[in-house]
Enzyme design. Structure first.
Site, mmCIF file in Angstrom:
data_model
loop_
_atom_site.group_PDB
_atom_site.id
_atom_site.type_symbol
_atom_site.label_atom_id
_atom_site.label_comp_id
_atom_site.label_asym_id
_atom_site.label_seq_id
_atom_site.Cartn_x
_atom_site.Cartn_y
_atom_site.Cartn_z
ATOM 1 N N LYS A 73 -2.489 -3.773 -3.364
ATOM 2 C CA LYS A 73 -2.138 -5.126 -3.832
ATOM 3 C C LYS A 73 -2.935 -6.252 -3.162
ATOM 4 C CE LYS A 73 0.042 -4.236 -6.665
ATOM 5 N NZ LYS A 73 -0.365 -3.294 -7.756
ATOM 6 N N HIS B 146 -7.572 3.621 -0.527
ATOM 7 C CA HIS B 146 -6.556 2.871 0.233
ATOM 8 C C HIS B 146 -6.352 3.503 1.612
ATOM 9 C CE1 HIS B 146 -5.429 0.266 -3.008
ATOM 10 N NE2 HIS B 146 -4.726 1.127 -3.710
ATOM 11 N N SER C 190 3.591 -8.994 -3.958
ATOM 12 C CA SER C 190 2.966 -8.279 -5.069
ATOM 13 C C SER C 190 3.398 -6.812 -5.049
ATOM 14 C CB SER C 190 1.442 -8.400 -4.939
ATOM 15 O OG SER C 190 0.799 -7.676 -5.947
HETATM 16 S S1 PPS Z 1 -3.606 -1.816 -6.532
HETATM 17 O O1 PPS Z 1 -2.403 -1.239 -7.203
HETATM 18 O O2 PPS Z 1 -3.568 -1.594 -5.088
HETATM 19 O O3 PPS Z 1 -4.851 -1.352 -7.140
HETATM 20 O O4 PPS Z 1 -3.449 -3.385 -6.773
HETATM 21 P P1 PPS Z 1 -4.584 -4.468 -6.501
HETATM 22 O O5 PPS Z 1 -5.552 -4.451 -7.601
HETATM 23 O O6 PPS Z 1 -5.105 -4.325 -5.097
HETATM 24 O O7 PPS Z 1 -3.759 -5.820 -6.514
HETATM 25 C C1 PPS Z 1 -3.090 -6.298 -7.651
HETATM 26 C C2 PPS Z 1 -2.924 -7.790 -7.439
HETATM 27 O O8 PPS Z 1 -4.196 -8.429 -7.670
HETATM 28 C C3 PPS Z 1 -4.037 -9.401 -8.698
HETATM 29 N N1 PPS Z 1 -5.286 -9.552 -9.454
HETATM 30 C C4 PPS Z 1 -5.904 -10.735 -9.619
HETATM 31 N N2 PPS Z 1 -5.606 -11.960 -9.146
HETATM 32 C C5 PPS Z 1 -6.430 -12.983 -9.524
HETATM 33 N N3 PPS Z 1 -7.488 -12.831 -10.328
HETATM 34 C C6 PPS Z 1 -7.832 -11.612 -10.811
HETATM 35 N N4 PPS Z 1 -8.891 -11.489 -11.603
HETATM 36 C C7 PPS Z 1 -7.011 -10.493 -10.454
HETATM 37 N N5 PPS Z 1 -7.035 -9.169 -10.743
HETATM 38 C C8 PPS Z 1 -5.976 -8.617 -10.123
HETATM 39 C C9 PPS Z 1 -2.875 -8.841 -9.531
HETATM 40 O O9 PPS Z 1 -2.345 -9.824 -10.395
HETATM 41 C C10 PPS Z 1 -1.927 -8.427 -8.404
HETATM 42 O O10 PPS Z 1 -1.383 -9.546 -7.698
HETATM 43 P P2 PPS Z 1 -0.003 -10.273 -8.073
HETATM 44 O O11 PPS Z 1 0.238 -11.245 -6.947
HETATM 45 O O12 PPS Z 1 1.054 -9.210 -8.129
HETATM 46 O O13 PPS Z 1 -0.223 -10.967 -9.383
#
Ligand code: PPS
Length: 295
Positions: free
Chosen positions: A45, A100, A130
């Site tokens: 996340k 991870h 998140s």
């Molecule tokens: S995972 O399951 O570990 O692969 O998740 P991860 O991709 O690390 O994190 C998911 C969060 O990243 C946000 N996200 C983004 N935020 C802003 N812009 C873009 N382009 C974007 N892409 C992914 C996603 O919405 C999750 O955060 P939260 O706070 O839950 O919205």
């Protein structure tokens, strides 16, 4: 018992059995890296999917076709996932891989390789919020309970994927010691996506023309990734991710923790953070800067 309900305990850290087996975790530790590999590393996340998209777009000079036709988990498979073994064999160099896993599990293998490592971190309050919401839709994670209960486990480091503190301290302790490691934060991507893309493209030695950078920015904005089936996880069947309980692309904001933390949560979190991150030089950004202040 369905693998969705299995938890694998590996070197003291819990991993969802839906994605991991003891063999797949063990295999990840001995995977031979190639000097041309690009490895995206993060605690869950923290912006993993975002960085997968950024690296894919940079590799394609901003042209979105690949990122709009191949799911992110196939473009940049996780080393430790059990389905990744065969997939990784089919990737042509330069391979883009994701993990991870904490530094103490992979550091040794990476030290003897020229693979480029991009470590993505996010402030722990937004990461925890998140992750908490993700537990509601991901049927391969346990019931998170109340936010209070989840935060207690997050701060103790007993959640799946282990301690956020150990992960960040472990990987960032290598900064400055190896030229092959770049640290990029979720907050810098959020506040200056253009600058973050240029920073990553320079590190990867894939210089981009200005119109190519702008195309990358356009195709990895939150709204465009939320619409893209290859990055929004809606391709995952409902029994694995219950899309009626929330969206993977949830808010995509810096400072969303403020909408969920009480004063007590915040005070306790700050106390633990201060104690556990003592001596760590990483600085956190807790809220989106006022656009006027950014000028
Ligand atoms: S995972 O399951 O570990 O692969 O998740 P991860 O991709 O690390 O994190 C998911 C969060 O990243 C946000 N996200 C983004 N935020 C802003 N812009 C873009 N382009 C974007 N892409 C992914 C996603 O919405 C999750 O955060 P939260 O706070 O839950 O919205």
């Amino acid at each position: 018992m369905s693998r969705l309900e299995v938890t694998e305990m590996f070197q003291g850290i819990k991993y969802p059995g839906h994605l991991h087996t003891q063999e797949s975790l063990q295999r990840a530790l001995t995977l031979p890296f190639q000097d041309t590999d690009i490895l995206i590393v993060s605690y869950p996340k923290s912006g993993t999917t975002w960085m997968q998209q950024i690296v894919t777009l940079i590799s394609n000079k901003g042209e979105p076709h690949v990122s709009q036709t191949v799911p992110n988990w196939a473009l940049a498979p996780w080393l430790e996932h059990h389905y990744a073994d065969q997939l990784i064999q089919t990737l042509k160099p330069p391979r883009v891989l994701t993990t991870h896993l904490p530094h103490h599990m992979l550091g040794h293998a990476l030290r003897t390789s020229k693979a480029k490592v991009i470590y993505v971190s996010r402030n722990p309050k937004d990461t925890a919020v998140s992750f908490y919401h993700f537990h509601k839709l991901a049927n391969f994670l346990p019931d998170a309970g109340s936010l209070q209960e989840f935060l207690d486990q997050f701060l103790e480091g007993t959640v799946h994927f282990g301690s956020w503190f150990d992960h960040v301290k472990g990987w960032t302790s290598e900064l400055g010691k190896t030229p092959n490691l770049l640290h990029v934060t979720y907050e810098e991507m959020s506040m200056d996506l253009h600058g973050a893309i240029k920073k990553v493209s320079t590190f990867l030695q894939r210089p981009l023309a200005e119109d190519e950078v702008l195309s990358c920015v356009r195709h990895c904005s939150f709204s465009s990734m939320k619409e893209n089936k290859m990055s929004n996880y809606t391709l995952v069947p409902g029994e694995i991710m219950d899309h009626s309980k929330g969206a993977f692309m949830r808010r995509g904001k810096v400072g969303d923790w403020k909408n969920f933390f009480t004063q007590d949560h915040n005070q306790h979190f700050d106390e633990v953070l201060q104690e556990k991150m003592h001596g760590c030089s990483v600085e956190f950004v807790w809220e989106e800067a006022d656009p006027k202040e950014r000028l």
